[in-house]
Structures are given as C-alpha cells and as structure tokens.
Write a protein that holds these residues in place. Structure first.
Motif, PDB file in Angstrom:
ATOM      1  N   ASP A  45       0.817  -1.215   0.000  1.00  9.38           N
ATOM      2  CA  ASP A  45       0.000   0.000   0.000  1.00  9.38           C
ATOM      3  C   ASP A  45       0.850   1.265   0.000  1.00  9.38           C
ATOM      4  OD1 ASP A  45       1.002  -0.319   2.558  1.00  9.38           O
ATOM      5  OD2 ASP A  45      -0.817   0.432   3.553  1.00  9.38           O
ATOM      6  N   TYR A  46       2.109   1.149  -0.450  1.00  7.18           N
ATOM      7  CA  TYR A  46       3.030   2.286  -0.406  1.00  7.18           C
ATOM      8  C   TYR A  46       2.472   3.495  -1.167  1.00  7.18           C
ATOM      9  CZ  TYR A  46       7.128   5.203  -1.275  1.00  7.18           C
ATOM     10  OH  TYR A  46       7.991   6.263  -1.363  1.00  7.18           O
ATOM     11  N   GLU A  47       2.028   3.286  -2.392  1.00 11.31           N
ATOM     12  CA  GLU A  47       1.530   4.406  -3.213  1.00 11.31           C
ATOM     13  C   GLU A  47       0.304   5.049  -2.573  1.00 11.31           C
ATOM     14  OE1 GLU A  47      -0.033   5.385  -7.752  1.00 11.31           O
ATOM     15  OE2 GLU A  47       0.874   3.441  -7.310  1.00 11.31           O
ATOM     16  N   THR A  48      -0.593   4.211  -2.053  1.00  6.04           N
ATOM     17  CA  THR A  48      -1.801   4.719  -1.409  1.00  6.04           C
ATOM     18  C   THR A  48      -1.459   5.586  -0.209  1.00  6.04           C
ATOM     19  OG1 THR A  48      -3.088   2.798  -2.083  1.00  6.04           O
ATOM     20  CG2 THR A  48      -3.936   4.059  -0.231  1.00  6.04           C
ATOM     21  N   ARG A  49      -0.510   5.120   0.593  1.00  3.56           N
ATOM     22  CA  ARG A  49      -0.144   5.866   1.799  1.00  3.56           C
ATOM     23  C   ARG A  49       0.567   7.166   1.454  1.00  3.56           C
ATOM     24  NH1 ARG A  49       2.478   3.058   6.553  1.00  3.56           N
ATOM     25  NH2 ARG A  49       1.537   4.879   7.559  1.00  3.56           N
ATOM     26  N   MET A  50       1.339   7.155   0.393  1.00  2.80           N
ATOM     27  CA  MET A  50       1.989   8.396  -0.019  1.00  2.80           C
ATOM     28  C   MET A  50       0.965   9.402  -0.541  1.00  2.80           C
ATOM     29  SD  MET A  50       5.015   8.142   0.953  1.00  2.80           S
ATOM     30  CE  MET A  50       5.474   9.762   0.325  1.00  2.80           C
ATOM     31  N   ASN A  51      -0.078   8.917  -1.219  1.00  2.00           N
ATOM     32  CA  ASN A  51      -1.156   9.811  -1.651  1.00  2.00           C
ATOM     33  C   ASN A  51      -1.858  10.436  -0.447  1.00  2.00           C
ATOM     34  OD1 ASN A  51      -0.838   9.534  -4.431  1.00  2.00           O
ATOM     35  ND2 ASN A  51      -2.224   7.788  -4.557  1.00  2.00           N
ATOM     36  N   LEU A  52      -2.082   9.620   0.590  1.00  2.00           N
ATOM     37  CA  LEU A  52      -2.693  10.123   1.815  1.00  2.00           C
ATOM     38  C   LEU A  52      -1.806  11.185   2.453  1.00  2.00           C
ATOM     39  CD1 LEU A  52      -3.970   6.767   3.334  1.00  2.00           C
ATOM     40  CD2 LEU A  52      -5.409   8.788   3.003  1.00  2.00           C
ATOM     41  N   PHE A  53      -0.508  10.887   2.500  1.00  2.00           N
ATOM     42  CA  PHE A  53       0.420  11.859   3.081  1.00  2.00           C
ATOM     43  C   PHE A  53       0.410  13.161   2.286  1.00  2.00           C
ATOM     44  CE2 PHE A  53       4.568  13.892   2.533  1.00  2.00           C
ATOM     45  CZ  PHE A  53       4.707  14.440   3.802  1.00  2.00           C
ATOM     46  N   ASN A  54       0.467  13.073   0.962  1.00  2.00           N
ATOM     47  CA  ASN A  54       0.495  14.272   0.127  1.00  2.00           C
ATOM     48  C   ASN A  54      -0.727  15.149   0.373  1.00  2.00           C
ATOM     49  OD1 ASN A  54       2.916  13.450  -1.030  1.00  2.00           O
ATOM     50  ND2 ASN A  54       1.936  12.546  -2.825  1.00  2.00           N
ATOM     51  N   ASP A  55      -1.905  14.521   0.448  1.00  2.00           N
ATOM     52  CA  ASP A  55      -3.138  15.279   0.687  1.00  2.00           C
ATOM     53  C   ASP A  55      -3.089  15.968   2.046  1.00  2.00           C
ATOM     54  OD1 ASP A  55      -4.073  14.401  -1.751  1.00  2.00           O
ATOM     55  OD2 ASP A  55      -5.405  12.875  -0.918  1.00  2.00           O
ATOM     56  N   TRP A  56      -2.625  15.242   3.067  1.00  2.00           N
ATOM     57  CA  TRP A  56      -2.536  15.821   4.411  1.00  2.00           C
ATOM     58  C   TRP A  56      -1.509  16.944   4.451  1.00  2.00           C
ATOM     59  CZ3 TRP A  56       1.723  15.550   7.861  1.00  2.00           C
ATOM     60  CH2 TRP A  56       1.467  16.061   9.134  1.00  2.00           C
ATOM     61  N   TYR A  57      -0.357  16.706   3.852  1.00  2.00           N
ATOM     62  CA  TYR A  57       0.718  17.695   3.863  1.00  2.00           C
ATOM     63  C   TYR A  57       0.257  19.016   3.254  1.00  2.00           C
ATOM     64  CZ  TYR A  57       5.106  19.993   2.455  1.00  2.00           C
ATOM     65  OH  TYR A  57       6.112  20.891   2.261  1.00  2.00           O
ATOM     66  N   LEU A  58      -0.402  18.940   2.114  1.00  2.00           N
ATOM     67  CA  LEU A  58      -0.824  20.164   1.433  1.00  2.00           C
ATOM     68  C   LEU A  58      -1.996  20.853   2.126  1.00  2.00           C
ATOM     69  CD1 LEU A  58      -0.650  19.077  -2.311  1.00  2.00           C
ATOM     70  CD2 LEU A  58       0.931  20.593  -1.107  1.00  2.00           C
ATOM     71  N   LEU A  59      -2.964  20.068   2.567  1.00  2.00           N
ATOM     72  CA  LEU A  59      -4.234  20.647   2.984  1.00  2.00           C
ATOM     73  C   LEU A  59      -4.410  20.819   4.489  1.00  2.00           C
ATOM     74  CD1 LEU A  59      -6.424  18.635   0.465  1.00  2.00           C
ATOM     75  CD2 LEU A  59      -5.845  21.061   0.320  1.00  2.00           C
ATOM     76  N   GLN A  60      -3.589  20.129   5.293  1.00  2.00           N
ATOM     77  CA  GLN A  60      -3.838  20.180   6.735  1.00  2.00           C
ATOM     78  C   GLN A  60      -2.591  20.368   7.595  1.00  2.00           C
ATOM     79  OE1 GLN A  60      -6.380  16.499   6.238  1.00  2.00           O
ATOM     80  NE2 GLN A  60      -7.551  17.516   7.845  1.00  2.00           N
ATOM     81  N   PHE A  61      -1.423  20.148   7.051  1.00  2.00           N
ATOM     82  CA  PHE A  61      -0.204  20.242   7.854  1.00  2.00           C
ATOM     83  C   PHE A  61       0.238  21.690   8.054  1.00  2.00           C
ATOM     84  CE2 PHE A  61       4.467  20.742   7.777  1.00  2.00           C
ATOM     85  CZ  PHE A  61       4.758  20.169   9.005  1.00  2.00           C
ATOM     86  N   SER A  62       0.669  21.979   9.285  1.00  2.00           N
ATOM     87  CA  SER A  62       1.339  23.249   9.569  1.00  2.00           C
ATOM     88  C   SER A  62       2.540  22.946  10.456  1.00  2.00           C
ATOM     89  CB  SER A  62       0.398  24.251  10.253  1.00  2.00           C
ATOM     90  OG  SER A  62      -0.096  23.731  11.464  1.00  2.00           O
ATOM     91  N   SER A  63       3.632  23.613  10.187  1.00  2.00           N
ATOM     92  CA  SER A  63       4.879  23.380  10.908  1.00  2.00           C
ATOM     93  C   SER A  63       4.803  23.924  12.335  1.00  2.00           C
ATOM     94  CB  SER A  63       6.039  24.043  10.170  1.00  2.00           C
ATOM     95  OG  SER A  63       7.216  24.012  10.946  1.00  2.00           O
ATOM     96  N   ARG A  64       5.619  23.347  13.221  1.00  2.00           N
ATOM     97  CA  ARG A  64       5.711  23.873  14.581  1.00  2.00           C
ATOM     98  C   ARG A  64       6.315  25.271  14.584  1.00  2.00           C
ATOM     99  NH1 ARG A  64       6.576  18.452  14.930  1.00  2.00           N
ATOM    100  NH2 ARG A  64       8.772  18.624  14.326  1.00  2.00           N
ATOM    101  N   ASN A  65       7.073  25.585  13.548  1.00  2.00           N
ATOM    102  CA  ASN A  65       7.708  26.900  13.454  1.00  2.00           C
ATOM    103  C   ASN A  65       6.901  27.909  12.643  1.00  2.00           C
ATOM    104  OD1 ASN A  65      10.022  25.926  14.852  1.00  2.00           O
ATOM    105  ND2 ASN A  65      10.729  24.978  12.955  1.00  2.00           N
ATOM    106  N   ASP A  66       5.829  27.429  12.024  1.00  2.00           N
ATOM    107  CA  ASP A  66       5.017  28.296  11.171  1.00  2.00           C
ATOM    108  C   ASP A  66       3.626  27.681  11.094  1.00  2.00           C
ATOM    109  OD1 ASP A  66       3.786  29.796   9.238  1.00  2.00           O
ATOM    110  OD2 ASP A  66       5.185  29.328   7.629  1.00  2.00           O
ATOM    111  N   GLU A  67       2.653  28.282  11.744  1.00  2.00           N
ATOM    112  CA  GLU A  67       1.330  27.680  11.876  1.00  2.00           C
ATOM    113  C   GLU A  67       0.488  27.762  10.606  1.00  2.00           C
ATOM    114  OE1 GLU A  67      -0.630  29.235  15.298  1.00  2.00           O
ATOM    115  OE2 GLU A  67       0.822  28.382  16.711  1.00  2.00           O
ATOM    116  N   GLU A  68       1.000  28.401   9.573  1.00  2.00           N
ATOM    117  CA  GLU A  68       0.237  28.532   8.330  1.00  2.00           C
ATOM    118  C   GLU A  68       0.204  27.193   7.579  1.00  2.00           C
ATOM    119  OE1 GLU A  68      -0.171  32.083   5.284  1.00  2.00           O
ATOM    120  OE2 GLU A  68       1.726  31.030   5.007  1.00  2.00           O
TER     121      GLU A  68
END
Length: 207
Positions: A45-68
C-alpha cells in the motif's frame, strides 16, 4: 473542475517539496508516519499511503515553526480564485462508505463520521472502489459540487459497527482535532493490520 483541482495539487506539491521547502516536507513526513505507522517502499500500500500523506501535507499540515497550513502559502503565491481557495481550506477529511450510484447517476458515499450522505459531481471519474468499501479520505466541495481526492485508506468492512460507534462518540465532541486523531488512529491500525494479518481484525481495530 476535477482536472483543475488535481493540477493545482500537483503544482503545489512540487513547489512545496523542493528547494527551501524540503525541510518542511521532511518535518511533515516524520510527523505523519509517526502518527500512522512507518512506510516502506516495498509495502503493497506504499503508493496509497503516499497519496494520503500528500493530501494531508498540502491541505492540513502546519509546521511547529510556522502555523500557516501549506495550502495557504500556495493560495497566496498563486492568486487562486476565492471559491477554489475556500474549497481547499475546508476539505472534508472523514471515514466514508462507498454506496455506489444514486438515482441521479452520481457516485455516492456515506460520511460515517459526520453522519451524512455525499455525492460526487456527475462528471467525476469513477473511483477505484467497489460498493461497500470503507476508507478514510478527503472530499473537496466547490460551487456545491464534490470531488474525491486520490489518497484513500481502505479498511476491512467487518469493522463497520465499531467505526460507527466510535464515530458517534467523536462526532459528539464537536472538535476537529479529535476527529483528526480518530482518523489517524484508523490509518495506524490499518498499518498494524497489514503487518499482523494473522490476528483477527476486530482485535486490532480497537478504539
């Protein structure tokens, strides 16, 4: 519109995973896979999990050093139309059940966590799902039309009763952070299940 959404996400991912943003990507990967379980390139499920990560990274992730959130940086840089920008800001991350086509010929889902029905735009490509599939994923809404993003974490249908029960508890909290914790828990248990497939699924998916 589906193709336009994908194009924007691909452009944003390229921009915010290279050069000065590479360390931001590494921070996100470390966080995500510590929450949901390690991933190896030879996993089925490597490709599937990377797709999940990409979606989260772009749409929901914010750094501890930058909340945007990352997508906000893209919106500002690209001058995105307001209706599309709003859809990226309000992605529906949930646990869904694919229910097939409705009477209007649209691919439809039951949003188990939020206890509502969702139908995709009539022109939306057919999802790579069969009726009854249950998965965590994200749906974008723009101009009252819905679009399913590629990242999906399929889970065994046998756990539907426990998912519905736990979803009700989380829904009653009315807290987005608790929702994300719950959905990450599902994804981490899916990883565990793939590692220990000989164990009964209901003994793994315990909340």
């Amino acid at each position: 519109m589906y193709d336009e959404i994908q194009k924007h996400l691909e452009t944003a991912l390229h921009k915010f995973s290279t050069d000065e943003f590479y360390n931001l990507l590494l921070e996100a990967k470390n966080d995500y896979f510590s929450f949901t379980g390690k991933v190896n390139e030879d996993d089925e499920d490597y490709e599937t999990r990377m797709n999940l990560f990409n979606d989260w990274y772009l749409l929901q992730f914010s750094s501890r050093n930058d909340e945007e959130v990352v997508i906000e940086k893209y919106i500002k840089d690209s001058g995105l139309e307001e209706n599309l920008a709003m859809s990226f800001r309000s992605v529906n991350y949930s646990i869904f059940e694919f229910t097939g086509k409705n009477i209007r010929g649209q691919y439809s889902f039951k949003d188990i966590l939020h206890d509502k029905k969702v139908s995709l735009d009539k022109e939306h490509p057919k999802p790579t799902l069969v009726k009854g599939d249950i998965f965590t994923g994200r749906i974008l809404s723009i101009d009252n039309k819905n679009y399913l993003l590629p990242g999906m974490c399929l889970v065994p249908s046998e756990i539907k009763p426990s998912l519905k029960k736990e979803s009700k508890k989380v829904r009653n909290m009315n807290n987005k952070d608790e929702e994300i914790k719950f959905l990450f828990k599902i994804e981490s248990l899916k990883t565990k299940w793939l590692r220990y497939g000989h164990i009964d699924v209901n003994k793994i998916f315990v909340f």
